[in-house]
Design a protein around this motif. Structure first.
Motif, short mmCIF file in Angstrom:
data_model
loop_
_atom_site.label_atom_id
_atom_site.label_comp_id
_atom_site.label_asym_id
_atom_site.label_seq_id
_atom_site.Cartn_x
_atom_site.Cartn_y
_atom_site.Cartn_z
N ASP A 108 0.82 -1.22 0.00
CA ASP A 108 0.00 0.00 0.00
C ASP A 108 0.85 1.26 0.00
O ASP A 108 0.40 2.32 -0.46
N LEU A 109 2.08 1.16 0.51
CA LEU A 109 3.01 2.30 0.45
C LEU A 109 3.78 2.30 -0.86
O LEU A 109 4.05 3.37 -1.44
N LEU A 110 4.18 1.13 -1.32
CA LEU A 110 4.98 1.04 -2.54
C LEU A 110 4.20 1.44 -3.79
O LEU A 110 4.74 2.14 -4.66
N ARG A 111 2.94 1.00 -3.88
CA ARG A 111 2.19 1.21 -5.12
C ARG A 111 2.07 2.69 -5.50
O ARG A 111 2.43 3.06 -6.63
N PRO A 112 1.61 3.57 -4.63
CA PRO A 112 1.52 4.99 -5.04
C PRO A 112 2.90 5.64 -5.20
O PRO A 112 3.06 6.53 -6.04
N ALA A 113 3.88 5.20 -4.42
CA ALA A 113 5.21 5.80 -4.51
C ALA A 113 5.90 5.46 -5.83
O ALA A 113 6.64 6.28 -6.39
N LEU A 114 5.66 4.26 -6.35
CA LEU A 114 6.34 3.79 -7.56
C LEU A 114 5.49 3.94 -8.82
O LEU A 114 5.98 3.66 -9.92
N ALA A 115 4.25 4.37 -8.66
CA ALA A 115 3.33 4.47 -9.80
C ALA A 115 3.92 5.34 -10.91
O ALA A 115 4.36 6.47 -10.67
N GLY A 116 3.94 4.80 -12.14
CA GLY A 116 4.39 5.56 -13.30
C GLY A 116 5.89 5.70 -13.45
O GLY A 116 6.36 6.34 -14.40
N ARG A 117 6.66 5.12 -12.61
CA ARG A 117 8.12 5.25 -12.69
C ARG A 117 8.68 4.14 -13.58
O ARG A 117 8.44 2.96 -13.33
N ARG A 118 9.44 4.52 -14.59
CA ARG A 118 10.01 3.53 -15.51
C ARG A 118 10.93 2.56 -14.79
O ARG A 118 10.99 1.39 -15.15
N SER A 119 11.63 3.04 -13.78
CA SER A 119 12.58 2.19 -13.06
C SER A 119 11.88 1.05 -12.32
O SER A 119 12.50 0.05 -11.99
N ALA A 120 10.57 1.22 -12.07
CA ALA A 120 9.83 0.21 -11.32
C ALA A 120 8.98 -0.68 -12.22
O ALA A 120 8.26 -1.55 -11.73
N ALA A 121 9.09 -0.48 -13.53
CA ALA A 121 8.28 -1.28 -14.45
C ALA A 121 8.63 -2.76 -14.31
O ALA A 121 9.80 -3.14 -14.29
N GLY A 122 7.60 -3.58 -14.21
CA GLY A 122 7.81 -5.02 -14.11
C GLY A 122 8.17 -5.52 -12.72
O GLY A 122 8.39 -6.72 -12.53
N ILE A 123 8.25 -4.62 -11.75
CA ILE A 123 8.59 -5.02 -10.38
C ILE A 123 7.37 -5.69 -9.74
O ILE A 123 6.26 -5.17 -9.78
N ASP A 124 7.58 -6.85 -9.14
CA ASP A 124 6.55 -7.56 -8.40
C ASP A 124 6.48 -6.93 -7.01
O ASP A 124 7.37 -7.13 -6.18
N LEU A 125 5.44 -6.13 -6.76
CA LEU A 125 5.36 -5.39 -5.51
C LEU A 125 5.21 -6.31 -4.30
O LEU A 125 5.74 -6.01 -3.22
N ASP A 126 4.50 -7.41 -4.45
CA ASP A 126 4.39 -8.35 -3.34
C ASP A 126 5.76 -8.89 -2.95
O ASP A 126 6.11 -8.97 -1.77
#
Length: 204
Positions: free
Chosen positions: A143-161
Motif C-alpha cells: 500500500d506504500l509502494l504502489r503509489p510511490a512507484l506508480a508511473g516510474r520507468r525504473s519500477a516497471a515489471g517489479i513484483d510489488l508483493d
C-alpha cells in the motif's frame, strides 16, 4: 515495570522466559523444565496455564505476532502525516533502520525463524499464524509502494508483493547475519541497503 499483557504475572513470566529460550536455542532444545526454572515457577503453575509445551509455543507465537504487528503499526503511525507517497515510503523504511540498534538490544533473534525451523510446525496452526502476520506486513508495504512507484520507468515489471516480502526477508536474514558476524550492527546495515534499493527505484 509495565502491567503484564494478560494481567497474570505468572503466565506472562512463563511466556517471556519461553520466548527467550526458544529464540536463543530453538523449540526442540527448550524443555518445560528449563522454562519453569527460568521463570521461577512450578510444574503445577505451568500446567495450570498451558496444556503442553506445544500449547505454550502457540501462545508464545501469538504474543510475538501481536508485538510484531504493533511494530508495524508504529512505523505506519510515525509516517501517517507525510502526504507525498515517495517521502512517506522512505520515512517508513528509515523508521526501522533507525530503530535497528534498539531492536537488536532487545532480542538476539527472531522467534519466527527458530520456531518454523522445526519440522513439526510445518503446515501447522503456528505456521499459519506466522504466515498471516507476514501477509499483513506485505499488504501494508504494498500500500506504500504502489503509489510511490506508480508511473516510474525504473519500477516497471517489479513484483510489488515480492518487493514487500523482501523487507521480511531482510529482517530475518539480518538476525542470522548478526549472529554469524557477532555484530548487532549488521541489522541496521541490511535495512539501510533495502532502503537504498527502494530509493533507487524512486529515481526516474
Amino acid at each position: 515495570m509495565g502491567v503484564p499483557r494478560d494481567g497474570n504475572p505468572t503466565r506472562e513470566r512463563i511466556m517471556r522466559t519461553a520466548e527467550r529460550l526458544m529464540t536463543e536455542q530453538g523449540y526442540s532444545a527448550t524443555s518445560v523444565d528449563q522454562v519453569i526454572a527460568g521463570a521461577g515457577s512450578s510444574k503445577g503453575a505451568f500446567f495450570h496455564h498451558f496444556a503442553s509445551k506445544t500449547d505454550l509455543a502457540a501462545h508464545v507465537v501469538d504474543r510475538y505476532v501481536a508485538a510484531d504487528l504493533a511494530h508495524l503499526d508504529a512505523g505506519l503511525a510515525a509516517t501517517a502525516d507525510i502526504a507525498d507517497p515517495a517521502a512517506r515510503l522512505v520515512a517508513f523504511l528509515r523508521f526501522y533502520e533507525d530503530g535497528a540498534d534498539g531492536l537488536m538490544a532487545e532480542q538476539s533473534g527472531c522467534l519466527y525463524a527458530t520456531v518454523l525451523a522445526e519440522r513439526e510446525f510445518t503446515g501447522s496452526e503456528v505456521n499459519r499464524r506466522v504466515a498471516a502476520a507476514a501477509r499483513v506486513w506485505r499488504d501494508a508495504l504494498v500500500d506504500l509502494l504502489r503509489p510511490a512507484l506508480a508511473g516510474r520507468r525504473s519500477a516497471a515489471g517489479i513484483d510489488l508483493d515480492a518487493l514487500a516480502d523482501h523487507l521480511y526477508t531482510t529482517f530475518e536474514g539480518g538476525f542470522i547475519l548478526c549472529r554469524t558476524l557477532e555484530s548487532p550492527a549488521a541489522m541496521r546495515a541490511q535495512l539501510r541497503i533495502y532502503r537504498q534499493l527502494v530509493e533507487a527505484l524512486l529515481r526516474d
